[in-house]
Design a protein around this motif. Structure first.
Motif, PDB file in Angstrom:
ATOM      1  N   GLN A 144       0.828  -1.216   0.000  1.00 14.84           N
ATOM      2  CA  GLN A 144       0.000   0.000   0.000  1.00 14.84           C
ATOM      3  C   GLN A 144       0.865   1.269   0.000  1.00 14.84           C
ATOM      4  O   GLN A 144       0.489   2.286  -0.583  1.00 14.84           O
ATOM      5  N   ALA A 145       2.025   1.205   0.646  1.00 13.70           N
ATOM      6  CA  ALA A 145       2.904   2.378   0.680  1.00 13.70           C
ATOM      7  C   ALA A 145       3.620   2.575  -0.655  1.00 13.70           C
ATOM      8  O   ALA A 145       3.724   3.697  -1.155  1.00 13.70           O
ATOM      9  N   MET A 146       4.086   1.492  -1.244  1.00 13.91           N
ATOM     10  CA  MET A 146       4.911   1.629  -2.460  1.00 13.91           C
ATOM     11  C   MET A 146       4.059   1.641  -3.730  1.00 13.91           C
ATOM     12  O   MET A 146       4.241   2.513  -4.586  1.00 13.91           O
ATOM     13  N   ALA A 147       3.166   0.688  -3.881  1.00 15.98           N
ATOM     14  CA  ALA A 147       2.414   0.580  -5.139  1.00 15.98           C
ATOM     15  C   ALA A 147       1.203   1.519  -5.136  1.00 15.98           C
ATOM     16  O   ALA A 147       0.964   2.234  -6.124  1.00 15.98           O
ATOM     17  N   LEU A 152       4.801   3.131  -7.333  1.00 14.73           N
ATOM     18  CA  LEU A 152       6.083   2.578  -7.794  1.00 14.73           C
ATOM     19  C   LEU A 152       5.924   1.795  -9.099  1.00 14.73           C
ATOM     20  O   LEU A 152       5.004   0.981  -9.239  1.00 14.73           O
ATOM     21  N   GLU A 153       6.829   2.072 -10.028  1.00 12.91           N
ATOM     22  CA  GLU A 153       6.793   1.408 -11.339  1.00 12.91           C
ATOM     23  C   GLU A 153       8.123   0.729 -11.634  1.00 12.91           C
ATOM     24  O   GLU A 153       9.160   1.089 -11.061  1.00 12.91           O
ATOM     25  N   THR A 154       8.061  -0.190 -12.583  1.00 16.39           N
ATOM     26  CA  THR A 154       9.265  -0.871 -13.064  1.00 16.39           C
ATOM     27  C   THR A 154      10.320   0.167 -13.454  1.00 16.39           C
ATOM     28  O   THR A 154       9.986   1.199 -14.039  1.00 16.39           O
ATOM     29  N   THR A 241       8.153  10.881  -4.115  1.00  9.31           N
ATOM     30  CA  THR A 241       7.322  10.628  -2.937  1.00  9.31           C
ATOM     31  C   THR A 241       8.155  10.054  -1.807  1.00  9.31           C
ATOM     32  O   THR A 241       9.057   9.238  -2.058  1.00  9.31           O
ATOM     33  N   ILE A 242       7.843  10.468  -0.585  1.00  6.10           N
ATOM     34  CA  ILE A 242       8.374   9.782   0.605  1.00  6.10           C
ATOM     35  C   ILE A 242       7.187   9.339   1.446  1.00  6.10           C
ATOM     36  O   ILE A 242       6.268  10.119   1.692  1.00  6.10           O
ATOM     37  N   VAL A 243       7.184   8.066   1.800  1.00  4.63           N
ATOM     38  CA  VAL A 243       6.161   7.532   2.702  1.00  4.63           C
ATOM     39  C   VAL A 243       6.874   7.121   3.975  1.00  4.63           C
ATOM     40  O   VAL A 243       7.763   6.273   3.933  1.00  4.63           O
ATOM     41  N   THR A 244       6.518   7.752   5.082  1.00  7.74           N
ATOM     42  CA  THR A 244       7.116   7.410   6.376  1.00  7.74           C
ATOM     43  C   THR A 244       6.073   6.681   7.213  1.00  7.74           C
ATOM     44  O   THR A 244       4.972   7.184   7.419  1.00  7.74           O
TER      45      THR A 244
END
Ligand SMILES: NC(=O)c1ccc[n+]([C@@H]2O[C@H](COP(=O)([O-])OP(=O)(O)OC[C@H]3O[C@@H](n4cnc5c(N)ncnc54)[C@H](OP(=O)(O)O)[C@@H]3O)[C@@H](O)[C@H]2O)c1
Length: 318
Positions: A144-147, A152-154, A241-244
């Motif tokens: 959920q944080a990355m995709a 996030l993509e290839t 993006t940064i997700v903490t």
């Protein structure tokens, strides 16, 4: 199928406090409502939020007016033993896993728990219950944080801090499986472990200048906050993006043009199925560094509370 008992063993947090508030007790067994199944729990994953909630923080505010006594735990793997009204997706005997009920009480540290089918996935056939329970909240959070939040993509570059921990060690594998270029921050003792997960570049967090000379990244998944986040912020490219994951007043704001979404993991059976598929394909393998019996939950919390877990700690429910 033998008749189900009316009571069960469960770990109960008797009040807000340290690990010593955890007691093994005989309590009434729950029953499944419409859309729910009753699961014979084989293994329950331990997450930092279990400890924070036991201390009276974390998800305590979602546990109602009188949060304690409370049966901790949201991550479980086990077998369906009873299906509630209207359940077609799973039947008795199916192996399932999930992060269930979060952030409301779910009671995974117990012999039986109920869950809505929408929050469960079938367990991977090539993974035992202990390892399956280890990937529920950590894997969902990473996804959920990355995709979802991070898009996030290839071929994108992602930096993952706390890369050896419960979320991080799954995030490294998920990002590598998506075809991203993975930079992983960890302590020296965990370098070989994290390299084995598929990280392309390993950064030593004990070096003050670990971020020096690193090319910009599209996404940071920061599992620790504080100094690690502060050092990672300048690495995020404009528009990145940064997700903490941990909330904390000490977290510096992201610079103008860098997205900084707040992520609070949500139960999601379909996303768990993506993880199941990745495990079946050989793209994901949760790591369990220690297991404890239900009656030793306090010791398990002591260990996780040390903040140095490699992979996950799991309770086995005999
Ligand atoms: N927002 C959400 O929805 C959400 C969901 C899940 C988890 N979380 C939060 O995210 C955090 C990580 O969860 P987790 O399950 O991965 O925890 P964890 O398993 O306890 O993570 C432990 C790892 O953190 C690393 N670490 C320790 N001190 C550090 C430091 N000073 N700087 C950088 N890294 C450090 C260590 O790895 P090294 O020693 O190798 O660096 C350790 O292996 C927790 O605070 C948790 O509550 C939030």
């Amino acid at each position: 199928m033998p008749e189900l008992p009316d009571t069960m063993r469960a770990v109960v947090a008797t009040a807000a406090g340290g690990p010593d508030v955890l007691e093994l007790r005989e309590v009434p067994r729950p029953s499944p409502g419409p859309g729910e199944v009753l699961i014979r729990v084989a293994a329950a994953g331990i997450n930092p939020v279990d400890l924070k909630t036991r201390q009276g923080a974390g998800a305590t505010r979602f546990l109602g007016e009188h949060p304690f006594p409370w049966i901790p735990g949201w991550d479980l793997a086990g077998t369906v033993v009873e299906a509630g009204w209207g359940v077609a997706r799973f039947g008795v005997g199916d192996r399932v896993f999930g992060t269930v009920g979060f952030p409301h009480a779910a009671g995974a540290y117990a012999e039986y728990a109920v869950a809505h089918v929408s929050q469960l996935s079938r367990s991977p056939a090539n993974l035992d219950d202990v390892h399956t329970a280890a990937m529920a909240m950590g894997g969902l959070t990473a996804w959920q944080a990355m995709a979802d939040a991070g898009g996030l993509e290839t071929n994108q570059r992602v930096l993952i801090t706390a890369a050896s921990g419960g979320v991080g060690h799954l995030a490294v594998q998920i990002a590598a499986d998506l075809g991203a270029h993975v930079l992983a921050l960890c302590s020296p003792d965990n370098v070989d472990f994290v390299r084995g997960l598929g990280a392309h570049e390993i950064l030593d967090r004990t070096r003050e200048d670990w971020a020096a000379g690193i090319d910009p990244v599209d996404l940071v998944l920061d599992g620790h906050g504080g100094p690690a986040r502060r050092a990672a912020l300048p690495l995020v490219r404009p528009g990145g993006t940064i997700v903490t994951l941990p909330s904390g007043a000490e977290n510096d704001p992201a610079p103008e043009g860098v997205r900084d979404p707040w992520v609070y993991v949500a139960p999601d059976g379909l996303e768990l199925q993506l993880l199941t598929g990745t495990v079946v394909r050989g793209g994901l393998r949760p790591h369990v560094s220690a297991t404890f019996a239900l009656e030793d939950a306090a010791q398990a919390h002591e260990l996780v509370g040390g903040g140095a877990t490699r992979g996950k700690v799991v309770l086995t429910v005999g």
